[in-house]
Every structure is written in C-alpha cells, then in structure tokens.
Scaffold this motif. Sequence first.
Motif, PDB file in Angstrom:
ATOM      1  N   ALA A 153       0.808  -1.224   0.000  1.00 54.59           N
ATOM      2  CA  ALA A 153       0.000   0.000   0.000  1.00 54.59           C
ATOM      3  C   ALA A 153       0.839   1.271   0.000  1.00 54.59           C
ATOM      4  O   ALA A 153       0.420   2.308  -0.520  1.00 54.59           O
ATOM      5  CB  ALA A 153      -0.949  -0.001   1.207  1.00 54.59           C
ATOM      6  N   GLY A 154       2.045   1.202   0.570  1.00 59.70           N
ATOM      7  CA  GLY A 154       2.847   2.419   0.713  1.00 59.70           C
ATOM      8  C   GLY A 154       3.418   2.944  -0.582  1.00 59.70           C
ATOM      9  O   GLY A 154       3.699   4.137  -0.708  1.00 59.70           O
ATOM     10  N   ASN A 155       3.606   2.068  -1.572  1.00 61.73           N
ATOM     11  CA  ASN A 155       4.190   2.445  -2.856  1.00 61.73           C
ATOM     12  C   ASN A 155       5.478   3.243  -2.669  1.00 61.73           C
ATOM     13  O   ASN A 155       5.698   4.276  -3.295  1.00 61.73           O
ATOM     14  CB  ASN A 155       3.192   3.236  -3.708  1.00 61.73           C
ATOM     15  CG  ASN A 155       3.649   3.394  -5.150  1.00 61.73           C
ATOM     16  OD1 ASN A 155       4.451   2.624  -5.664  1.00 61.73           O
ATOM     17  ND2 ASN A 155       3.132   4.425  -5.803  1.00 61.73           N
ATOM     18  N   ARG A 156       6.360   2.752  -1.757  1.00 60.02           N
ATOM     19  CA  ARG A 156       7.668   3.391  -1.600  1.00 60.02           C
ATOM     20  C   ARG A 156       8.511   3.138  -2.834  1.00 60.02           C
ATOM     21  O   ARG A 156       8.212   2.266  -3.637  1.00 60.02           O
ATOM     22  CB  ARG A 156       8.424   2.786  -0.409  1.00 60.02           C
ATOM     23  CG  ARG A 156       7.770   2.878   0.935  1.00 60.02           C
ATOM     24  CD  ARG A 156       8.580   2.038   1.926  1.00 60.02           C
ATOM     25  NE  ARG A 156       8.631   0.624   1.510  1.00 60.02           N
ATOM     26  CZ  ARG A 156       9.482  -0.275   1.982  1.00 60.02           C
ATOM     27  NH1 ARG A 156      10.389   0.091   2.873  1.00 60.02           N
ATOM     28  NH2 ARG A 156       9.453  -1.522   1.568  1.00 60.02           N
ATOM     29  N   GLY A 157       9.568   3.894  -2.952  1.00 59.46           N
ATOM     30  CA  GLY A 157      10.588   3.556  -3.936  1.00 59.46           C
ATOM     31  C   GLY A 157      11.538   2.544  -3.325  1.00 59.46           C
ATOM     32  O   GLY A 157      11.195   1.822  -2.386  1.00 59.46           O
ATOM     33  N   LEU A 158      12.740   2.499  -3.846  1.00 60.82           N
ATOM     34  CA  LEU A 158      13.753   1.625  -3.288  1.00 60.82           C
ATOM     35  C   LEU A 158      14.150   2.080  -1.891  1.00 60.82           C
ATOM     36  O   LEU A 158      14.168   3.273  -1.592  1.00 60.82           O
ATOM     37  CB  LEU A 158      15.006   1.646  -4.169  1.00 60.82           C
ATOM     38  CG  LEU A 158      14.896   1.037  -5.566  1.00 60.82           C
ATOM     39  CD1 LEU A 158      16.167   1.355  -6.359  1.00 60.82           C
ATOM     40  CD2 LEU A 158      14.671  -0.461  -5.501  1.00 60.82           C
ATOM     41  N   THR A 159      14.474   1.127  -1.048  1.00 57.90           N
ATOM     42  CA  THR A 159      15.086   1.455   0.231  1.00 57.90           C
ATOM     43  C   THR A 159      16.561   1.790  -0.013  1.00 57.90           C
ATOM     44  O   THR A 159      17.095   1.521  -1.097  1.00 57.90           O
ATOM     45  CB  THR A 159      15.007   0.262   1.189  1.00 57.90           C
ATOM     46  OG1 THR A 159      15.804  -0.802   0.655  1.00 57.90           O
ATOM     47  CG2 THR A 159      13.567  -0.202   1.371  1.00 57.90           C
TER      48      THR A 159
END
Length: 354
Positions: A153-159
């Motif tokens: 759900a967060g749709n982050r990019g790369l860590t």
Amino acid sequence: MSTPTPLIVNALGELQNPNASSETAGSLVQSSSDIRVDARTIADARASGLTAVTITLGYTLGDMEPYPHTLAEIGVWDRILQEHRADLRQVRTAGDILRAREEGRIGVVYGFQNAVAVGQDLDRVGEFARLGVRVVQLTYNQANHIGDGSMAAGNRGLTPFGRELVERLGEHHLMVDLSHSGENTCLEAARSATAPVSINHTGCRALCDLPRNKTDEELRLVAERGGFVGIYFMPFLTASGHPTADDVVEHLVHAVNVCGEDAVGIGTDGPVTAIDDLDVYRSALAEHVAERRRAGVGAAGERADTFPFVVDLRGVDQFRTLIRLLERRGWSEERIARVMGGNFVRYAERIWGN
C-alpha cells in the motif's frame, strides 16, 4: 509456404510438467521435489519451438529460510540440467541462447522472483552470479527490505539497501527485473540503474488498471534506457480475469506503441505443457488462491475462477497461435521475430555479453 518459426525466448516461464497430483497442485509453496522435468516436458518444449526460457528458482515466498532454500534449488536445477544435458543447456550469456538453438537444445536461464535471499549481504550477489543466476527480480507482490511490491500500500521507492543492491547487480552484469514491483520502486530502479533494466512479465495498466500491470510511464522509461518489457499470458490482462489470445495481442500492440518494437517481448509466466484436466485443476486452484490471500501474497485480479494462463494460448501451439494472430494484425515477419525472441537476446547481449 508457411513462415519459419522464429527464435522464441520466454523471458519468464516454466519448464516442467504441471500435471501434478491434486494433493500438491494446490500447495502455496512448491518444494524442490515437486519440480517435474520429465520426457513430456522436454518433448512439448521442443514441439512448441521454444528456444530458451527463464525459469524461477530459489525463494519467492513462504516460511523457509530464503538463502539456504535458494542454494538448494540452484543445486536441484544443476542436477536437472546434468541429467538432461542432451536436451537442456544453461544460459549464462546471450550467445548461449543462440548456441542452444544451433545444438537443438532448450536454453535455461536461472532467475529469481524475489531478491530476499540476498539478505543484508551484498557479496551474495557475486555468489549467485557465479552459480549461474542471471535474472534477479527485486520484489514479489509484497514489500521487502529492497522496496515495495505491486500490492504494497505504501508504494515506496527503493530502500537505501535496495539502491545498493541495484548497483551491485549492475556490477555483476545481472538483469534487474522489475516485474511485481510497485510503481515507485520500478521508476526509481530504472532511473538509478547504471545498466538497462527489464520487466520480464507484465501487462499494460492503460488497458487494464490492476497493480500487476505497468503504467505507460514505467514502460516508456524502461524502454528509453535500453531495457526490455515482456508481456504475460495472465488473468491481469482483462478486468474479467478471463483474457483470450486476442487480449494478449492488444497488450503487445500497446506495449510496442509505447516502447517501440525493439524493446518488447513475451514472458508468459507459464509452462508449455498444458494442464490435462482443468476440472480437477479448478478445485485445487480455488484453495491455492485462498491460501495466497491468507498469506498476503496474492494480487488484485486473482480469484478462484481465474486461471493463471490464457486458455486459448496454452500447450505446444501457444507460440504459433500468437504468431498467426500477430500476422493477421499486419505485423511484419521482422517485427514478430523481434518480439518472439530477438529483442530479449539483444537486451541480454547488453547485460550479459556473448
């Protein structure tokens, strides 16, 4: 006179006989002992005209320890290739795909569908490369310590670790596969990678708005940077979950319109050998989909009534059927040859060399 079958490379598929017993067919996690590369598997692959296929090995999901499980499955496939060395050839370079065809063998590319087996140890990238792995998909549907999958759900990019991993994969000349990734993970990886990246099995979000499909922005960025996009034969191609061969053609047409004809191919996400008894398979599939949902690894568009394949594009005629449909669509012999395998080989040359 019929058109000769072009070189066919499945950027993500299966090389096994799926006609397992009903007791194992519905299992969420396939064990190494369930992999069935038998005489029918090889005969069907040959009959289909398949030149090479990227298979999935190692950890994708489940409760096992990712790193030892992955090493064990690499060992299983090493033994399979040794036992069937007259018929199968491991692919480590793009040239191996062409050599497999010349030798009358099927090329087998080792690939991951989740990179969690790397753990926190980037030196494992080099180890996996030495063991023959050539494709590393960063995420499955869920989030991991590298980035977000398509259902996160967060749709982050790369860590931060994910960015280091993409860099290390480039240093070892491995394909960075962004199938199953979230949109921002895909965009960031494509922008930050020093080498072209791929999306080996996907559909087009513009035609069916589901998370497993890629937006035009993602497709275009990957193509503009010299990458590769493979279209799958999966239920996510239509909102109904019951796509036909014509729907696969529509997604290929759209992908070519967005990416150009030199960046698109096929990644069916399925085997050549067809399931013999679909009625028995339906009952196993319902439990499999329910188990994936309970485990949090399913994708939007998976339902008990949706097959993970296109019913009229399966079995030994699947590639020939697709080629005929593309011909009817007015595609040239040259464009068809690019999409059925040539584009993957040229992309592989850029990453793996010859």
